[in-house]
Scaffold this motif. Structure first.
Motif, mmCIF file in Angstrom:
data_model
loop_
_atom_site.group_PDB
_atom_site.id
_atom_site.type_symbol
_atom_site.label_atom_id
_atom_site.label_comp_id
_atom_site.label_asym_id
_atom_site.label_seq_id
_atom_site.Cartn_x
_atom_site.Cartn_y
_atom_site.Cartn_z
ATOM 1 N N GLU A 118 0.835 -1.203 0.000
ATOM 2 C CA GLU A 118 0.000 0.000 0.000
ATOM 3 C C GLU A 118 0.872 1.256 0.000
ATOM 4 O OE1 GLU A 118 -3.541 2.145 2.658
ATOM 5 O OE2 GLU A 118 -2.558 0.314 3.382
ATOM 6 N N THR A 119 1.886 1.267 0.863
ATOM 7 C CA THR A 119 2.787 2.421 0.906
ATOM 8 C C THR A 119 3.547 2.554 -0.404
ATOM 9 O OG1 THR A 119 3.076 2.003 3.270
ATOM 10 C CG2 THR A 119 4.586 3.563 2.238
ATOM 11 N N LEU A 120 3.985 1.440 -0.949
ATOM 12 C CA LEU A 120 4.702 1.452 -2.217
ATOM 13 C C LEU A 120 3.875 2.107 -3.310
ATOM 14 C CD1 LEU A 120 7.147 0.513 -3.952
ATOM 15 C CD2 LEU A 120 5.909 -1.650 -4.281
ATOM 16 N N ALA A 121 2.597 1.786 -3.358
ATOM 17 C CA ALA A 121 1.729 2.325 -4.411
ATOM 18 C C ALA A 121 1.632 3.837 -4.324
ATOM 19 C CB ALA A 121 0.344 1.688 -4.326
ATOM 20 N N HIS A 122 1.434 4.378 -3.113
ATOM 21 C CA HIS A 122 1.266 5.830 -3.062
ATOM 22 C C HIS A 122 2.594 6.572 -3.161
ATOM 23 C CE1 HIS A 122 1.413 5.701 1.562
ATOM 24 N NE2 HIS A 122 2.250 6.681 1.292
ATOM 25 N N VAL A 123 3.717 5.954 -2.741
ATOM 26 C CA VAL A 123 5.012 6.586 -2.964
ATOM 27 C C VAL A 123 5.292 6.669 -4.463
ATOM 28 C CG1 VAL A 123 7.503 6.344 -2.681
ATOM 29 C CG2 VAL A 123 5.994 5.991 -0.723
ATOM 30 N N CYS A 124 5.030 5.591 -5.189
ATOM 31 C CA CYS A 124 5.240 5.609 -6.641
ATOM 32 C C CYS A 124 4.340 6.644 -7.313
ATOM 33 C CB CYS A 124 4.988 4.223 -7.223
ATOM 34 S SG CYS A 124 6.242 2.995 -6.809
ATOM 35 N N GLU A 125 3.121 6.766 -6.849
ATOM 36 C CA GLU A 125 2.216 7.784 -7.387
ATOM 37 C C GLU A 125 2.794 9.180 -7.168
ATOM 38 O OE1 GLU A 125 -2.337 9.486 -6.618
ATOM 39 O OE2 GLU A 125 -1.732 7.532 -5.818
ATOM 40 N N HIS A 126 3.361 9.414 -5.994
ATOM 41 C CA HIS A 126 3.932 10.728 -5.693
ATOM 42 C C HIS A 126 5.193 11.003 -6.510
ATOM 43 C CE1 HIS A 126 1.845 10.876 -1.476
ATOM 44 N NE2 HIS A 126 1.008 11.013 -2.483
ATOM 45 N N VAL A 127 6.040 9.999 -6.672
ATOM 46 C CA VAL A 127 7.243 10.179 -7.486
ATOM 47 C C VAL A 127 6.853 10.464 -8.932
ATOM 48 C CG1 VAL A 127 9.304 9.040 -8.397
ATOM 49 C CG2 VAL A 127 8.718 8.807 -5.972
ATOM 50 N N ASP A 128 5.890 9.712 -9.448
ATOM 51 C CA ASP A 128 5.407 9.958 -10.813
ATOM 52 C C ASP A 128 4.863 11.373 -10.947
ATOM 53 O OD1 ASP A 128 6.037 7.514 -11.963
ATOM 54 O OD2 ASP A 128 4.103 6.606 -11.458
ATOM 55 N N ARG A 129 4.096 11.791 -9.957
ATOM 56 C CA ARG A 129 3.499 13.129 -9.977
ATOM 57 C C ARG A 129 4.568 14.212 -9.993
ATOM 58 N NH1 ARG A 129 -0.065 17.171 -11.056
ATOM 59 N NH2 ARG A 129 -0.672 18.388 -9.227
ATOM 60 N N MET A 130 5.575 14.065 -9.133
ATOM 61 C CA MET A 130 6.631 15.074 -9.070
ATOM 62 C C MET A 130 7.416 15.116 -10.376
ATOM 63 S SD MET A 130 9.619 15.571 -6.213
ATOM 64 C CE MET A 130 10.938 16.776 -6.455
ATOM 65 N N GLN A 131 7.814 13.960 -10.886
ATOM 66 C CA GLN A 131 8.609 13.941 -12.114
ATOM 67 C C GLN A 131 7.821 14.497 -13.296
ATOM 68 O OE1 GLN A 131 11.918 10.476 -11.633
ATOM 69 N NE2 GLN A 131 9.892 9.733 -12.197
ATOM 70 N N SER A 132 6.551 14.162 -13.363
ATOM 71 C CA SER A 132 5.719 14.674 -14.447
ATOM 72 C C SER A 132 5.541 16.184 -14.337
ATOM 73 C CB SER A 132 4.348 13.982 -14.423
ATOM 74 O OG SER A 132 3.484 14.515 -15.393
ATOM 75 N N PHE A 133 5.354 16.683 -13.131
ATOM 76 C CA PHE A 133 5.091 18.103 -12.928
ATOM 77 C C PHE A 133 6.307 18.952 -13.275
ATOM 78 C CE2 PHE A 133 4.141 22.065 -10.861
ATOM 79 C CZ PHE A 133 2.752 22.147 -10.818
ATOM 80 N N ILE A 134 7.484 18.529 -12.832
ATOM 81 C CA ILE A 134 8.682 19.345 -13.072
ATOM 82 C C ILE A 134 9.347 19.012 -14.405
ATOM 83 C CG2 ILE A 134 9.084 19.616 -10.594
ATOM 84 C CD1 ILE A 134 11.386 17.627 -10.836
ATOM 85 N N GLY A 135 8.939 17.917 -15.035
ATOM 86 C CA GLY A 135 9.502 17.552 -16.322
ATOM 87 C C GLY A 135 10.933 17.060 -16.260
ATOM 88 N N ARG A 136 11.340 16.507 -15.129
ATOM 89 C CA ARG A 136 12.697 16.026 -14.935
ATOM 90 C C ARG A 136 12.687 14.745 -14.100
ATOM 91 N NH1 ARG A 136 16.764 19.979 -14.555
ATOM 92 N NH2 ARG A 136 18.102 18.236 -13.920
ATOM 93 N N GLN A 137 13.724 13.943 -14.265
ATOM 94 C CA GLN A 137 13.916 12.808 -13.370
ATOM 95 C C GLN A 137 14.371 13.318 -12.010
ATOM 96 O OE1 GLN A 137 17.503 10.400 -13.508
ATOM 97 N NE2 GLN A 137 16.288 8.521 -13.577
ATOM 98 N N MET A 138 13.911 12.670 -10.945
ATOM 99 C CA MET A 138 14.371 12.969 -9.601
ATOM 100 C C MET A 138 15.165 11.786 -9.066
ATOM 101 S SD MET A 138 11.096 12.322 -7.087
ATOM 102 C CE MET A 138 12.179 12.014 -5.691
ATOM 103 N N LEU A 139 16.011 12.069 -8.078
ATOM 104 C CA LEU A 139 16.705 11.040 -7.322
ATOM 105 C C LEU A 139 16.024 10.909 -5.968
ATOM 106 C CD1 LEU A 139 20.434 12.088 -7.960
ATOM 107 C CD2 LEU A 139 18.976 10.611 -9.369
ATOM 108 N N LEU A 140 15.811 9.686 -5.512
ATOM 109 C CA LEU A 140 15.150 9.440 -4.232
ATOM 110 C C LEU A 140 16.199 8.976 -3.225
ATOM 111 C CD1 LEU A 140 12.306 9.382 -2.911
ATOM 112 C CD2 LEU A 140 12.257 6.919 -3.441
#
Length: 291
Positions: A118-140
């Motif tokens: 469950e946590t994995l799913a929403h963390v991935c959703e947040h990472v996808d959201r951030m990367q899509s919004f800023i248009g760049r890859q992020m490092l976690l």
């Protein structure tokens, strides 16, 4: 165009060191800034960052996005973060695997989370959201932890690996965090590193920690960023970069700031390790750290 971060050593940029940085004839490889310190539109912080950005590549490190939190990411925070990305064109962008918000409450701590589906799913959703919004890859970034959750169903390394697989994000390996967590929870930091996906690491962090005792009198390490890098962390760092080859490495020192020569000496020590590794590293696929 985003600045290119070289495979060398950088430091966290503090305004206290501005004059020393500008006068240094042997500059560090890059500077890293905490995004939340620059979310106003102007003033001295931006003037200082604009000045050093003329001479140095910059890495942008977020500390309040709350990637691991249960609520959706703040659109306002994302917009401010994106504005910084567009303004300073950082070479690397990173955030923490942690949470720091609940409803309208913002906490100063980077809090851990259970490693469940469950946590994995929403963390991935947040990472996808951030990367899509800023248009760049992020490092976690891997966390430093002081508690573990009984309901976790996977290891931290498996959890991080799966986030990267699902989202395409890169990883920031904080070696001090590995040592702090391993000491606090009684496992081997080398065992952790042997299972960490080093081939996905785009940046390394080094920092000092504080040594305390818990209520039972057992050693408790705190990721305090207020002291020199400890010898065991230097040893782990060298083991890692022998596997990865030289990659951008940051020395963090965020409180009880030393004079510039002290901070610079920490960066120089890291740079010497990178140079020593570069002279012997054979190009090829990165692999897990070996004992």
């Amino acid at each position: 165009m985003p600045s290119r971060i070289p495979p060398s050593t950088g430091v966290g940029f503090k305004h206290t060191h501005l004059d020393d940085i500008l006068a240094d004839t042997d500059p560090v490889g890059f500077l890293e800034v905490h995004a939340e310190n620059y979310m106003g539109d102007g003033g001295f912080p931006h003037r200082a960052l604009e000045r050093v950005r003329q001479d140095y590549p910059v890495s942008l490190h977020g500390v309040c996005m709350s990637i691991g939190g249960p609520e959706p990411l703040s659109t306002d925070h994302l917009a401010r973060f994106k504005a910084l990305v567009e303004r300073y064109e950082p070479g690397l962008i990173s955030e923490h695997l942690a949470w720091s918000t609940h409803d309208d409450v913002f906490m100063n701590d980077l809090l851990p989370l259970p490693y469940t589906d469950e946590t994995l799913a929403h963390v991935c959703e947040h990472v996808d959201r951030m990367q899509s919004f800023i248009g760049r890859q992020m490092l976690l970034e891997n966390p430093s932890t002081y508690v573990v959750f009984d309901n976790s169903t996977m290891s931290e390394t498996d959890f991080i690996r799966e986030i990267a697989r699902r989202t395409g994000c890169g990883l920031l390996l904080d070696v001090n965090n590995v040592f702090v967590s391993a000491t606090n929870h009684g496992y081997s930091p080398l065992t952790y590193l042997m299972d960490f996906p080093l081939e996905l690491v785009g940046e390394i962090h080094l920092a000092g920690h504080a040594v305390q005792e818990d209520d039972e009198g057992e050693t408790l390490l705190i990721d305090s960023h207020d002291a020199p890098v400890a010898d065991p962390v230097w040893d782990l760092f060298e083991i890692v970069v022998k596997q990865t080859g030289p990659i951008p490495t940051l020395v963090e020192w965020d409180s009880d700031l030393p004079d510039w020569p002290v901070l610079k000496s920490e960066a120089t020590a890291a740079e010497r390790i990178l140079e020593r590794v570069a002279s012997t590293f054979m190009m090829g696929k990165r692999h897990a750290a070996a004992v």
